[in-house]
Design a protein around this motif. Sequence first.
Motif, short mmCIF file in Angstrom:
data_model
loop_
_atom_site.label_atom_id
_atom_site.label_comp_id
_atom_site.label_asym_id
_atom_site.label_seq_id
_atom_site.Cartn_x
_atom_site.Cartn_y
_atom_site.Cartn_z
N PHE A 57 0.85 -1.18 0.00
CA PHE A 57 0.00 0.00 0.00
C PHE A 57 0.89 1.23 0.00
N VAL A 58 0.62 2.18 -0.89
CA VAL A 58 1.40 3.41 -0.98
C VAL A 58 0.55 4.55 -0.44
N ALA A 59 0.94 5.06 0.73
CA ALA A 59 0.16 6.10 1.40
C ALA A 59 0.97 7.40 1.42
N MET A 60 1.15 7.97 0.25
CA MET A 60 1.97 9.17 0.08
C MET A 60 1.20 10.22 -0.70
N PRO A 61 1.66 11.49 -0.68
CA PRO A 61 1.05 12.50 -1.54
C PRO A 61 1.18 12.13 -3.01
N TYR A 62 0.43 12.85 -3.86
CA TYR A 62 0.33 12.49 -5.28
C TYR A 62 1.68 12.30 -5.97
N LYS A 63 2.53 13.32 -5.99
CA LYS A 63 3.79 13.23 -6.73
C LYS A 63 4.70 12.15 -6.16
N ALA A 64 4.75 12.07 -4.84
CA ALA A 64 5.57 11.04 -4.20
C ALA A 64 5.06 9.65 -4.51
N THR A 65 3.74 9.50 -4.63
CA THR A 65 3.15 8.20 -4.96
C THR A 65 3.58 7.74 -6.34
N VAL A 66 3.46 8.62 -7.33
CA VAL A 66 3.86 8.26 -8.69
C VAL A 66 5.35 7.93 -8.76
N ASP A 67 6.17 8.78 -8.14
CA ASP A 67 7.62 8.54 -8.15
C ASP A 67 7.96 7.22 -7.48
N PHE A 68 7.32 6.94 -6.36
CA PHE A 68 7.61 5.70 -5.62
C PHE A 68 7.27 4.47 -6.44
N ILE A 69 6.09 4.46 -7.03
CA ILE A 69 5.65 3.28 -7.78
C ILE A 69 6.51 3.06 -9.02
N LEU A 70 6.85 4.13 -9.71
CA LEU A 70 7.60 4.00 -10.96
C LEU A 70 9.10 3.76 -10.74
N SER A 71 9.61 4.06 -9.56
CA SER A 71 11.05 3.96 -9.34
C SER A 71 11.48 2.75 -8.52
N ASN A 72 10.53 1.99 -8.02
CA ASN A 72 10.89 0.84 -7.19
C ASN A 72 10.60 -0.48 -7.89
N THR A 73 11.22 -1.53 -7.38
CA THR A 73 11.06 -2.88 -7.91
C THR A 73 10.14 -3.67 -7.00
N LYS A 76 -7.15 9.92 -8.82
CA LYS A 76 -6.91 8.59 -9.37
C LYS A 76 -6.53 8.59 -10.86
N LYS A 77 -7.18 9.42 -11.67
CA LYS A 77 -6.94 9.37 -13.11
C LYS A 77 -5.48 9.62 -13.49
N PRO A 78 -4.81 10.66 -12.96
CA PRO A 78 -3.41 10.88 -13.36
C PRO A 78 -2.46 9.78 -12.89
N ILE A 79 -2.72 9.20 -11.72
CA ILE A 79 -1.87 8.10 -11.25
C ILE A 79 -2.09 6.87 -12.11
N ASP A 80 -3.34 6.56 -12.37
CA ASP A 80 -3.67 5.42 -13.22
C ASP A 80 -3.02 5.56 -14.60
N ALA A 81 -3.08 6.76 -15.17
CA ALA A 81 -2.50 6.99 -16.50
C ALA A 81 -0.99 6.85 -16.48
N ALA A 82 -0.35 7.38 -15.44
CA ALA A 82 1.12 7.32 -15.36
C ALA A 82 1.62 5.89 -15.22
N ILE A 83 0.91 5.08 -14.46
CA ILE A 83 1.36 3.71 -14.22
C ILE A 83 1.00 2.79 -15.39
N CYS A 84 -0.19 2.95 -15.93
CA CYS A 84 -0.64 2.02 -16.96
C CYS A 84 0.06 2.21 -18.30
#
Length: 283
Positions: free
Chosen positions: A59-75, A89-97
């Motif tokens: 579970f990633v419980a961080m602010p928006y920008k930190a959430t995107v950076d965390f998910i995209l930069s970790n293994t 939700k829409k911008p995070i979903d778009a960035a990850i998908c």
Amino acid sequence: MRICVAGLGIIGGSICMALKRAGYAVDGYDISPLPPEYALTNGIINGIASGFDGYDVTFVAMPYKATVDFILSNTFKNGAVVADICGVKKPIDAAICRKYRNFSYVGCHPMAGKEVSGIENACADLFDGRSMVITSNNETNQGALDIIRKLTYDMGFGYIVECSPEVHDRKIAYTSQLAHVVSNAYVKDVDLENCLGFTGGSFQDMTRIAGVDENVWASLYLENAENLCEKISSLISSLAEIKDAIAAKNEKELKNILARGRELFDGGKKISDKDDIFVQKLR
């Protein structure tokens, strides 16, 4: 099932506590060393995470920008579930998908919180009886959704609300973000000073969320700007209508305006089929 919560503020800490209450072992992580140390010392987590490729669910419980950076930069572990709890939700979903990934992403948004922040204010019962919004699209793994639904139930939520990221952001612009904007604007009146003794429940309701962290909320407003600006414009129009009736001392029109608001409120608390929202009562 190995679970990690990344971001140990009040929401992340409460997720840890709710899951531990349900019998799960939970590790924690934060960019600052202090929250994990506090959480470990106080039994909120079982251990401090140093990597994330060994967990079945993160579970990633961080602010928006930190959430995107965390998910995209970790293994993450192959086939793991990664779920964020951010307020858009829409911008995070778009960035990850749009990126290749070996994990399954699920968007979540717990409809619970406090006016205070920090893991020291976390509690195991914060989510009891509340709603968890879960978003998905055509790429969302159904097995991952089932895991998040099960954990949502185990954390004590009373409802699961499922919809698309787009519907979430449009609804939350009205039910959450606009309320924070109004509260912030409300306390800027000159009569805020020296109002002790003149305040009651209405004042407390209007001002309760005026003191939220601008570092968190500003980015949420900007990422949901189109939806939120539409709601602000609608509110301004409604306020102007009331103001005009009062200024003209038009009692009949004022009563009609107020009656329309009451009738809309009394009849508007329902789910519309056109929004493709699925609500499940858990308890």
